[in-house]
Design a protein around this motif. Structure first.
Motif, PDB file in Angstrom:
ATOM      1  N   UNK A 198       4.731  94.669  79.516  1.00  0.00           N
ATOM      2  CA  UNK A 198       4.143  93.420  79.033  1.00  0.00           C
ATOM      3  C   UNK A 198       3.249  92.835  80.103  1.00  0.00           C
ATOM      4  N   UNK A 199       2.124  92.236  79.668  1.00  0.00           N
ATOM      5  CA  UNK A 199       1.264  91.580  80.651  1.00  0.00           C
ATOM      6  C   UNK A 199       0.050  90.949  80.005  1.00  0.00           C
ATOM      7  N   UNK A 200      -0.478  89.917  80.669  1.00  0.00           N
ATOM      8  CA  UNK A 200      -1.700  89.270  80.218  1.00  0.00           C
ATOM      9  C   UNK A 200      -2.882  90.199  80.469  1.00  0.00           C
ATOM     10  N   UNK A 201      -3.822  90.257  79.535  1.00  0.00           N
ATOM     11  CA  UNK A 201      -4.953  91.170  79.669  1.00  0.00           C
ATOM     12  C   UNK A 201      -5.850  90.816  80.849  1.00  0.00           C
ATOM     13  N   UNK A 202      -5.783  89.563  81.329  1.00  0.00           N
ATOM     14  CA  UNK A 202      -6.599  89.145  82.472  1.00  0.00           C
ATOM     15  C   UNK A 202      -5.778  89.047  83.754  1.00  0.00           C
ATOM     16  N   UNK A 203      -4.627  89.696  83.762  1.00  0.00           N
ATOM     17  CA  UNK A 203      -3.758  89.680  84.937  1.00  0.00           C
ATOM     18  C   UNK A 203      -3.292  91.109  85.216  1.00  0.00           C
ATOM     19  N   UNK A 204      -3.354  91.520  86.472  1.00  0.00           N
ATOM     20  CA  UNK A 204      -2.962  92.875  86.832  1.00  0.00           C
ATOM     21  C   UNK A 204      -1.453  93.055  86.842  1.00  0.00           C
ATOM     22  N   UNK A 205      -0.698  91.985  86.969  1.00  0.00           N
ATOM     23  CA  UNK A 205       0.749  92.083  87.015  1.00  0.00           C
ATOM     24  C   UNK A 205       1.311  92.444  85.639  1.00  0.00           C
ATOM     25  N   UNK A 206       2.282  93.360  85.651  1.00  0.00           N
ATOM     26  CA  UNK A 206       2.924  93.789  84.417  1.00  0.00           C
ATOM     27  C   UNK A 206       4.436  93.769  84.591  1.00  0.00           C
ATOM     28  N   UNK A 207       5.127  93.404  83.532  1.00  0.00           N
ATOM     29  CA  UNK A 207       6.585  93.431  83.522  1.00  0.00           C
ATOM     30  C   UNK A 207       7.044  94.631  82.710  1.00  0.00           C
ATOM     31  N   UNK A 208       8.002  95.378  83.266  1.00  0.00           N
ATOM     32  CA  UNK A 208       8.515  96.566  82.588  1.00  0.00           C
ATOM     33  C   UNK A 208       9.974  96.357  82.217  1.00  0.00           C
ATOM     34  N   UNK A 209      10.284  96.657  80.972  1.00  0.00           N
ATOM     35  CA  UNK A 209      11.653  96.482  80.490  1.00  0.00           C
ATOM     36  C   UNK A 209      12.141  97.793  79.881  1.00  0.00           C
ATOM     37  N   UNK A 210      13.412  98.105  80.184  1.00  0.00           N
ATOM     38  CA  UNK A 210      13.997  99.360  79.709  1.00  0.00           C
ATOM     39  C   UNK A 210      15.042  99.090  78.639  1.00  0.00           C
ATOM     40  N   UNK A 211      15.016  99.928  77.600  1.00  0.00           N
ATOM     41  CA  UNK A 211      15.982  99.833  76.505  1.00  0.00           C
ATOM     42  C   UNK A 211      16.534 101.233  76.235  1.00  0.00           C
ATOM     43  N   UNK A 212      17.834 101.310  76.064  1.00  0.00           N
ATOM     44  CA  UNK A 212      18.480 102.589  75.780  1.00  0.00           C
ATOM     45  C   UNK A 212      19.383 102.431  74.562  1.00  0.00           C
ATOM     46  N   UNK A 213      19.573 103.532  73.846  1.00  0.00           N
ATOM     47  CA  UNK A 213      20.419 103.486  72.660  1.00  0.00           C
ATOM     48  C   UNK A 213      20.505 104.838  71.991  1.00  0.00           C
ATOM     49  N   UNK A 247      -0.653  91.871  76.137  1.00  0.00           N
ATOM     50  CA  UNK A 247      -0.615  93.268  75.704  1.00  0.00           C
ATOM     51  C   UNK A 247       0.802  93.809  75.812  1.00  0.00           C
ATOM     52  N   UNK A 248       1.300  94.351  74.705  1.00  0.00           N
ATOM     53  CA  UNK A 248       2.600  95.018  74.681  1.00  0.00           C
ATOM     54  C   UNK A 248       2.330  96.514  74.570  1.00  0.00           C
ATOM     55  N   UNK A 249       2.838  97.279  75.526  1.00  0.00           N
ATOM     56  CA  UNK A 249       2.509  98.700  75.579  1.00  0.00           C
ATOM     57  C   UNK A 249       3.767  99.551  75.595  1.00  0.00           C
ATOM     58  N   UNK A 250       3.749 100.599  74.789  1.00  0.00           N
ATOM     59  CA  UNK A 250       4.829 101.580  74.744  1.00  0.00           C
ATOM     60  C   UNK A 250       4.181 102.946  74.982  1.00  0.00           C
ATOM     61  N   UNK A 251       4.339 103.470  76.189  1.00  0.00           N
ATOM     62  CA  UNK A 251       3.646 104.704  76.560  1.00  0.00           C
ATOM     63  C   UNK A 251       4.409 105.956  76.174  1.00  0.00           C
ATOM     64  N   UNK A 252       5.738 105.937  76.332  1.00  0.00           N
ATOM     65  CA  UNK A 252       6.514 107.147  76.076  1.00  0.00           C
ATOM     66  C   UNK A 252       7.965 106.796  75.765  1.00  0.00           C
ATOM     67  N   UNK A 253       8.678 107.817  75.315  1.00  0.00           N
ATOM     68  CA  UNK A 253      10.098 107.665  75.024  1.00  0.00           C
ATOM     69  C   UNK A 253      10.832 108.861  75.625  1.00  0.00           C
ATOM     70  N   UNK A 291      -9.429  84.660  86.219  1.00  0.00           N
ATOM     71  CA  UNK A 291      -8.005  84.956  86.352  1.00  0.00           C
ATOM     72  C   UNK A 291      -7.305  84.579  85.057  1.00  0.00           C
ATOM     73  N   UNK A 292      -6.050  84.987  84.933  1.00  0.00           N
ATOM     74  CA  UNK A 292      -5.282  84.643  83.733  1.00  0.00           C
ATOM     75  C   UNK A 292      -5.118  83.138  83.615  1.00  0.00           C
ATOM     76  N   UNK A 293      -4.896  82.476  84.753  1.00  0.00           N
ATOM     77  CA  UNK A 293      -4.747  81.018  84.742  1.00  0.00           C
ATOM     78  C   UNK A 293      -6.064  80.335  84.382  1.00  0.00           C
ATOM     79  N   UNK A 294      -7.177  80.824  84.950  1.00  0.00           N
ATOM     80  CA  UNK A 294      -8.479  80.246  84.644  1.00  0.00           C
ATOM     81  C   UNK A 294      -8.868  80.442  83.193  1.00  0.00           C
ATOM     82  N   UNK A 295      -8.586  81.640  82.663  1.00  0.00           N
ATOM     83  CA  UNK A 295      -8.898  81.910  81.259  1.00  0.00           C
ATOM     84  C   UNK A 295      -8.098  80.997  80.347  1.00  0.00           C
TER      85      UNK A 295
END
Length: 351
Positions: A92-107, A130-136, A247-251
């Motif tokens: 997860x991350x703002x399109x105007x921000x380089x920082x991204x948060x990654x979350x893991x889910x298992x089941x 932007x919500x991104x799912x690259x692989x499983x 920046x994300x804040x400026x936008x």
């Protein structure tokens, strides 16, 4: 995966060592099991990898600033014979921000079933998330080895700002400014001879050029045409967003200021135009705003704005687009959310 293989080889070598040191049936069974586990696991993973899939079909298209967003990723098992254990990573991350948060889910997904993984995140700024799912990852029956399957699913959540009025003074110059338009006011007259506002009886101060001669002959008294008032865009809101200065804040501040200014002008019955440069198509995007609904539509389109890299080409396109068009006032909002008029940042915006 390398660590898992290294651990497996260590256990295999240890079992082989114990087998040659001690002639025990249990050790022989363990060695056979470890020897066959890797190829059987690999065959199993190859078979089930094509049976599992994931997408972002439950991600909302929009949200509101300051409120939580609940997005869902769906994992499906097309196999009707076996359960599949998986691991999914969402970014997860703002399109105007380089920082991204990654979350893991298992089941585990049952045979022929599906499972929805819900992810909640805060929306402290408006913009586009932007919500991104690259692989499983698909795991074997003991959850030791896995194969990665590329998915590459992306979804965007547009975060709208809170619409609020701001302090703006609309001067008489703007209220009486007549811009060209195909629509005319039904409430006040103007000076456009191509449109008739109303017809009334002749008065002493009226010009002879405004007499409606055909209707006067029919009514047997002098009748006068009052000219229409065109409902054109009197104010231009120009967005000056440059690459390297956004920046994300400026936008987020820019979107908030644009929304507040637009709804304020709409509430004051001041028809205006929002415009910005779209570099990928080399054109000026223009949005006419006359009410709150069109203001929301403008903000929705503005969320897709990309910063400009070629300023000279943008300025040339601006000149060609607005050549011959007049506005009572031109307001500029930059990538930091600052409002400029006549090269200054006024404390009270007067239009």
């Amino acid at each position: 995966m390398i660590k898992r293989l290294a651990g497996y080889l260590v256990l295999l070598l240890a079992a082989a060592y114990l087998y040659f040191m001690y002639n025990e049936t249990v050790i022989s069974g363990i060695l056979v099991f470890l020897t066959l586990y890797l190829p059987v696991s690999a065959l199993y993973l190859i078979l089930i990898r094509g049976r599992v899939d994931a997408d972002l079909g439950r991600v909302p298209p929009m949200g509101e600033e300051g409120k939580k967003i609940r997005a869902g990723a769906v994992v499906r098992n097309r196999s009707h014979m076996m359960n599949i254990h998986y691991e999914v990573f969402l970014t997860l991350g703002n399109t105007h921000d380089k920082k991204r948060k990654r979350r893991k889910y298992a089941g585990a997904v049952p045979a022929g079933g599906e499972e929805t993984l819900w992810c909640e995140f805060e929306t402290g700024r408006c913009g586009s998330i932007e919500v991104r799912l690259d692989s499983i990852r698909v795991y074997d029956f003991l959850g030791i080895f896995f194969l990665r399957k590329k998915v590459k699913r992306r979804a965007a959540v547009k975060i709208l700002p809170r619409f609020s009025l701001m302090s703006v003074e609309i001067t008489r110059k703007t209220r009486e400014f007549q811009a060209e338009a195909d629509e005319y006011s039904g409430e006040k007259r103007g000076d456009d001879p191509s449109e008739i506002y109303q017809i009334r009886e002749y008065r002493v101060m009226d010009s002879l050029k405004d007499i409606h001669w055909k209707l006067s002959a029919k009514e047997e008294e002098l009748m006068v045409k009052e000219r229409g008032f065109p409902l054109g865009c009197t104010v231009l809101i120009w967005f000056d967003v440059r690459a390297g200065k956004l920046s994300a804040e400026g936008f987020s501040k820019m979107i908030e200021r644009a929304a507040s200014l637009s709804v304020t002008l709409a509430a004051e019955k001041c028809i205006h135009m929002a415009a910005w440069y779209e570099e990928k198509n080399e054109q000026i995007v223009m949005q006419r705003v006359r009410d709150e609904e069109s203001a929301c539509s403008m903000v929705w389109r503005l969320l897709d704005l990309e910063p400009c890299r070629d300023i000279k080409k943008r300025d040339a396109c601006y000149e060609n687009t607005f050549r011959g068009r007049e506005f009572s006032s031109i307001v500029t909002i930059d990538g930091e959310g600052k409002i400029w008029k006549d090269g200054e940042m006024p404390e009270l915006l007067r239009l």
